[in-house]
Design a protein around this motif. Structure first.
Motif, PDB file in Angstrom:
ATOM      1  N   GLU A  76       0.811  -1.224   0.000  1.00  0.00           N
ATOM      2  CA  GLU A  76       0.000   0.000   0.000  1.00  0.00           C
ATOM      3  C   GLU A  76       0.842   1.272   0.000  1.00  0.00           C
ATOM      4  O   GLU A  76       0.427   2.306   0.511  1.00  0.00           O
ATOM      5  CB  GLU A  76      -1.022  -0.014   1.135  1.00  0.00           C
ATOM      6  CG  GLU A  76      -1.994  -1.162   0.980  1.00  0.00           C
ATOM      7  CD  GLU A  76      -3.172  -1.114   1.905  1.00  0.00           C
ATOM      8  OE1 GLU A  76      -3.199  -0.293   2.840  1.00  0.00           O
ATOM      9  OE2 GLU A  76      -4.093  -1.914   1.674  1.00  0.00           O
ATOM     10  N   ARG A  77       2.028   1.176  -0.597  1.00  0.00           N
ATOM     11  CA  ARG A  77       2.892   2.344  -0.752  1.00  0.00           C
ATOM     12  C   ARG A  77       2.854   2.817  -2.196  1.00  0.00           C
ATOM     13  O   ARG A  77       2.592   2.045  -3.116  1.00  0.00           O
ATOM     14  CB  ARG A  77       4.322   2.006  -0.359  1.00  0.00           C
ATOM     15  CG  ARG A  77       4.445   1.761   1.120  1.00  0.00           C
ATOM     16  CD  ARG A  77       5.870   1.664   1.546  1.00  0.00           C
ATOM     17  NE  ARG A  77       5.901   1.597   3.006  1.00  0.00           N
ATOM     18  CZ  ARG A  77       6.868   1.054   3.681  1.00  0.00           C
ATOM     19  NH1 ARG A  77       7.903   0.542   3.058  1.00  0.00           N
ATOM     20  NH2 ARG A  77       6.823   1.033   4.995  1.00  0.00           N
ATOM     21  N   THR A  78       3.172   4.078  -2.366  1.00  0.00           N
ATOM     22  CA  THR A  78       3.251   4.689  -3.688  1.00  0.00           C
ATOM     23  C   THR A  78       4.719   4.690  -4.114  1.00  0.00           C
ATOM     24  O   THR A  78       5.583   5.051  -3.321  1.00  0.00           O
ATOM     25  CB  THR A  78       2.687   6.129  -3.633  1.00  0.00           C
ATOM     26  OG1 THR A  78       1.321   6.062  -3.197  1.00  0.00           O
ATOM     27  CG2 THR A  78       2.753   6.811  -4.989  1.00  0.00           C
ATOM     28  N   PRO A  79       5.010   4.281  -5.344  1.00  0.00           N
ATOM     29  CA  PRO A  79       6.408   4.228  -5.791  1.00  0.00           C
ATOM     30  C   PRO A  79       7.096   5.589  -5.720  1.00  0.00           C
ATOM     31  O   PRO A  79       6.447   6.634  -5.730  1.00  0.00           O
ATOM     32  CB  PRO A  79       6.311   3.779  -7.246  1.00  0.00           C
ATOM     33  CG  PRO A  79       4.946   3.264  -7.432  1.00  0.00           C
ATOM     34  CD  PRO A  79       4.086   3.887  -6.397  1.00  0.00           C
ATOM     35  N   GLU A  80       8.416   5.546  -5.674  1.00  0.00           N
ATOM     36  CA  GLU A  80       9.264   6.735  -5.760  1.00  0.00           C
ATOM     37  C   GLU A  80      10.303   6.451  -6.827  1.00  0.00           C
ATOM     38  O   GLU A  80      10.778   5.322  -6.942  1.00  0.00           O
ATOM     39  CB  GLU A  80       9.930   7.017  -4.414  1.00  0.00           C
ATOM     40  CG  GLU A  80       8.928   7.330  -3.323  1.00  0.00           C
ATOM     41  CD  GLU A  80       9.511   7.342  -1.917  1.00  0.00           C
ATOM     42  OE1 GLU A  80      10.723   7.053  -1.745  1.00  0.00           O
ATOM     43  OE2 GLU A  80       8.743   7.625  -0.981  1.00  0.00           O
ATOM     44  N   GLY A  81      10.636   7.440  -7.605  1.00  0.00           N
ATOM     45  CA  GLY A  81      11.629   7.272  -8.654  1.00  0.00           C
ATOM     46  C   GLY A  81      11.141   7.827  -9.972  1.00  0.00           C
ATOM     47  O   GLY A  81      10.168   8.578 -10.031  1.00  0.00           O
ATOM     48  N   ARG A  82      11.839   7.427 -11.040  1.00  0.00           N
ATOM     49  CA  ARG A  82      11.516   7.913 -12.391  1.00  0.00           C
ATOM     50  C   ARG A  82      10.828   6.809 -13.177  1.00  0.00           C
ATOM     51  O   ARG A  82      11.332   5.687 -13.260  1.00  0.00           O
ATOM     52  CB  ARG A  82      12.782   8.384 -13.087  1.00  0.00           C
ATOM     53  CG  ARG A  82      13.368   9.645 -12.416  1.00  0.00           C
ATOM     54  CD  ARG A  82      14.546  10.195 -13.171  1.00  0.00           C
ATOM     55  NE  ARG A  82      14.183  10.785 -14.443  1.00  0.00           N
ATOM     56  CZ  ARG A  82      13.834  12.074 -14.603  1.00  0.00           C
ATOM     57  NH1 ARG A  82      13.775  12.875 -13.576  1.00  0.00           N
ATOM     58  NH2 ARG A  82      13.549  12.530 -15.805  1.00  0.00           N
ATOM     59  N   TYR A  83       9.704   7.175 -13.760  1.00  0.00           N
ATOM     60  CA  TYR A  83       8.890   6.248 -14.540  1.00  0.00           C
ATOM     61  C   TYR A  83       8.335   7.003 -15.745  1.00  0.00           C
ATOM     62  O   TYR A  83       8.791   8.081 -16.066  1.00  0.00           O
ATOM     63  CB  TYR A  83       7.752   5.676 -13.674  1.00  0.00           C
ATOM     64  CG  TYR A  83       8.259   4.936 -12.457  1.00  0.00           C
ATOM     65  CD1 TYR A  83       8.648   3.605 -12.546  1.00  0.00           C
ATOM     66  CD2 TYR A  83       8.390   5.574 -11.221  1.00  0.00           C
ATOM     67  CE1 TYR A  83       9.142   2.927 -11.437  1.00  0.00           C
ATOM     68  CE2 TYR A  83       8.888   4.905 -10.113  1.00  0.00           C
ATOM     69  CZ  TYR A  83       9.260   3.586 -10.229  1.00  0.00           C
ATOM     70  OH  TYR A  83       9.749   2.924  -9.140  1.00  0.00           O
ATOM     71  N   ARG A  84       7.352   6.414 -16.410  1.00  0.00           N
ATOM     72  CA  ARG A  84       6.660   7.071 -17.533  1.00  0.00           C
ATOM     73  C   ARG A  84       5.160   6.833 -17.392  1.00  0.00           C
ATOM     74  O   ARG A  84       4.735   5.823 -16.837  1.00  0.00           O
ATOM     75  CB  ARG A  84       7.113   6.502 -18.877  1.00  0.00           C
ATOM     76  CG  ARG A  84       8.512   6.902 -19.244  1.00  0.00           C
ATOM     77  CD  ARG A  84       8.770   6.728 -20.733  1.00  0.00           C
ATOM     78  NE  ARG A  84      10.083   7.249 -21.061  1.00  0.00           N
ATOM     79  CZ  ARG A  84      10.331   8.520 -21.378  1.00  0.00           C
ATOM     80  NH1 ARG A  84       9.352   9.377 -21.424  1.00  0.00           N
ATOM     81  NH2 ARG A  84      11.550   8.923 -21.652  1.00  0.00           N
ATOM     82  N   ILE A  85       4.403   7.764 -17.925  1.00  0.00           N
ATOM     83  CA  ILE A  85       2.955   7.558 -18.076  1.00  0.00           C
ATOM     84  C   ILE A  85       2.815   6.717 -19.342  1.00  0.00           C
ATOM     85  O   ILE A  85       3.176   7.158 -20.427  1.00  0.00           O
ATOM     86  CB  ILE A  85       2.203   8.898 -18.226  1.00  0.00           C
ATOM     87  CG1 ILE A  85       2.432   9.805 -17.020  1.00  0.00           C
ATOM     88  CG2 ILE A  85       0.721   8.635 -18.479  1.00  0.00           C
ATOM     89  CD1 ILE A  85       1.887   9.294 -15.711  1.00  0.00           C
ATOM     90  N   SER A  86       2.342   5.492 -19.199  1.00  0.00           N
ATOM     91  CA  SER A  86       2.320   4.613 -20.370  1.00  0.00           C
ATOM     92  C   SER A  86       1.002   4.661 -21.145  1.00  0.00           C
ATOM     93  O   SER A  86       1.021   4.515 -22.360  1.00  0.00           O
ATOM     94  CB  SER A  86       2.665   3.179 -19.985  1.00  0.00           C
ATOM     95  OG  SER A  86       1.880   2.750 -18.903  1.00  0.00           O
ATOM     96  N   TYR A  87      -0.122   4.878 -20.476  1.00  0.00           N
ATOM     97  CA  TYR A  87      -1.402   4.972 -21.188  1.00  0.00           C
ATOM     98  C   TYR A  87      -2.464   5.543 -20.256  1.00  0.00           C
ATOM     99  O   TYR A  87      -2.332   5.516 -19.047  1.00  0.00           O
ATOM    100  CB  TYR A  87      -1.841   3.614 -21.737  1.00  0.00           C
ATOM    101  CG  TYR A  87      -2.119   2.557 -20.678  1.00  0.00           C
ATOM    102  CD1 TYR A  87      -3.377   2.443 -20.089  1.00  0.00           C
ATOM    103  CD2 TYR A  87      -1.122   1.674 -20.277  1.00  0.00           C
ATOM    104  CE1 TYR A  87      -3.628   1.486 -19.113  1.00  0.00           C
ATOM    105  CE2 TYR A  87      -1.364   0.710 -19.313  1.00  0.00           C
ATOM    106  CZ  TYR A  87      -2.623   0.620 -18.736  1.00  0.00           C
ATOM    107  OH  TYR A  87      -2.864  -0.326 -17.783  1.00  0.00           O
ATOM    108  N   GLY A  88      -3.521   6.021 -20.875  1.00  0.00           N
ATOM    109  CA  GLY A  88      -4.686   6.477 -20.136  1.00  0.00           C
ATOM    110  C   GLY A  88      -5.786   5.435 -20.219  1.00  0.00           C
ATOM    111  O   GLY A  88      -5.933   4.766 -21.236  1.00  0.00           O
ATOM    112  N   ASN A  89      -6.548   5.289 -19.145  1.00  0.00           N
ATOM    113  CA  ASN A  89      -7.634   4.320 -19.112  1.00  0.00           C
ATOM    114  C   ASN A  89      -8.957   5.034 -18.811  1.00  0.00           C
ATOM    115  O   ASN A  89      -9.226   5.368 -17.665  1.00  0.00           O
ATOM    116  CB  ASN A  89      -7.363   3.253 -18.047  1.00  0.00           C
ATOM    117  CG  ASN A  89      -8.467   2.219 -17.963  1.00  0.00           C
ATOM    118  OD1 ASN A  89      -9.396   2.209 -18.761  1.00  0.00           O
ATOM    119  ND2 ASN A  89      -8.370   1.339 -16.982  1.00  0.00           N
TER     120      ASN A  89
END
Length: 170
Positions: A76-89
């Motif tokens: 139940e934690r929210t990630p930290e770091g660098r990612y990408r928005i891959s798609y919208g739902n």
């Protein structure tokens, strides 16, 4: 007397008109985010275009355990770091959602080394479907996602294209 009757008829007719739903500000021509920054400790999100802030939001909601980086499914934690928005739902269980491509290779390796799953399906989304548009669940309540108001996610939806980099800071 006739003026009073006409006024009453017009007032009654006005009451029958549908009330327009609340609308978030939409992207202006040429406006498109090229970077998303979230600061968990400040509960703020900024959208950037060309190094300049084009929108800022506060009052973000996180998982039930908001401090620390997401390591395992169910923490139940929210990630930290660098990612990408891959798609919208648009068919989400919540009002609109933007998928964050967690876990990355390092997240998977960390969890695998401990015999666990890193989890996944992390989104920025609105409130649960079925609530009134302007209603909001209080506090932190997601399973690791980032929640905001429905009006705010509607605005993000219009500004953040697939592939946009996102950094989530502690």
């Amino acid at each position: 007397m006739r003026a009073l009757a006409l006024s009453l008829v017009l007032l009654f007719a006005a009451c029958l008109q549908p009330v327009p739903s609340a609308q978030a500000q939409q992207a202006r021509a040429g406006e498109r985010a090229d970077f998303v920054l979230i600061d968990k400790s400040e509960r703020r999100l900024w959208l950037y275009q060309g190094g300049r802030v084009i929108r800022a939001y506060s009052g973000l909601q996180f998982g039930d355990q908001p401090v620390g980086h997401k390591r395992f499914q169910g923490d139940e934690r929210t990630p930290e770091g660098r990612y990408r928005i891959s798609y919208g739902n648009p068919q989400s269980s919540y009002y609109l959602s933007l998928h964050i491509d967690y876990p990355n290779a390092a997240d998977r390796a960390y969890a695998r080394a401990r015999g666990r799953s890193p989890g996944g399906l992390i989104f920025i989304h609105g409130q649960p479907n079925g609530l009134a548009f302007d209603e909001r669940i209080p506090g932190d309540w997601t399973d690791g996602c980032i929640a905001m108001s429905n009006a705010e996610i509607e605005e993000l939806w219009s500004l953040v294209p697939d592939g946009t980099p996102i950094e989530i800071r502690p």
